[in-house]
Write an enzyme that holds these catalytic residues in place. Structure first.
Site, short mmCIF file in Angstrom:
data_model
loop_
_atom_site.label_atom_id
_atom_site.label_comp_id
_atom_site.label_asym_id
_atom_site.label_seq_id
_atom_site.Cartn_x
_atom_site.Cartn_y
_atom_site.Cartn_z
N ASP A 255 74.67 45.36 25.08
CA ASP A 255 75.33 44.35 24.26
C ASP A 255 75.27 42.97 24.93
O ASP A 255 75.10 42.87 26.14
CB ASP A 255 76.79 44.74 24.00
CG ASP A 255 76.87 45.91 23.04
OD1 ASP A 255 75.84 46.23 22.42
OD2 ASP A 255 77.94 46.51 22.91
N CYS B 89 83.02 47.30 29.02
CA CYS B 89 82.92 46.23 28.02
C CYS B 89 83.63 44.97 28.51
O CYS B 89 83.23 43.86 28.17
CB CYS B 89 83.52 46.68 26.70
SG CYS B 89 82.96 48.32 26.19
N CYS C 297 75.24 49.11 28.04
CA CYS C 297 75.09 49.37 26.60
C CYS C 297 74.11 48.43 25.92
O CYS C 297 73.76 48.64 24.77
CB CYS C 297 76.44 49.26 25.90
SG CYS C 297 77.15 47.61 26.09
#
Ligand code: FES
Length: 141
Positions: A36, A103, A34
């Site tokens: 991040d 995540c 992603c």
């Protein structure tokens, strides 16, 4: 998407957010899935992680998993922190939706990167202790 109460709690009130200016180890990693970013700081005394803080440019699940990971390793010996997997962190949070499992990898990798940095500063090759810095992959997407 259904999040557990623990995930919501750690997302709404994340523990150990911030930075440690005189940290003994700092790790910064990016999530390939992603984009991040996560940064983790550790303070080590006599082989014990006496303090840990994190900062992230990541989603709610990344905040919750990092918050839980810092709680799980704070006050623990380095050896124990090295054994902490993202799976264990997710279990401690009573689970995450499958699409958000990636995540949790960010927290584990940032922690390992901070520990690797700590070993480097001690003049020890982190590869000898930590081995492959990649996180155990429980990602299903
Ligand atoms: Fe990027 Fe969760 S979507 S860390």
């Amino acid at each position: 998407m259904i999040y557990s109460e623990k995930v919501m709690d750690h997302f709404a009130n994340p523990r150990n957010v911030g930075e440690i200016p005189d940290a003994d180890g700092v790790g910064e990693v990016g999530n390939a899935k992603c984009g991040d970013i996560m940064k983790m700081y550790i303070k080590v005394n006599d082989g014990i992680i006496t303090d840990v803080k994190f900062k992230t440019f990541g989603c709610g699940a990344a905040v919750a998993t990092s918050s839980m990971a810092t709680e799980l390793i704070k006050g623990k010996p380095i050896e124990e922190a090295l054994k902490l997997t993202n799976k264990a962190v997710v279990e401690a949070l009573d689970g995450l939706p499958a699409v958000k499992l990636h995540c949790s990898v960010l927290a584990e990798q940032a922690m390992k990167a901070a520990l690797a940095d700590y070993y480097k500063r001690q003049g020890v090759d982190p590869a000898l202790i930590i081995g492959d810095l990649g996180a155990s992959d429980v990602c299903e997407i």
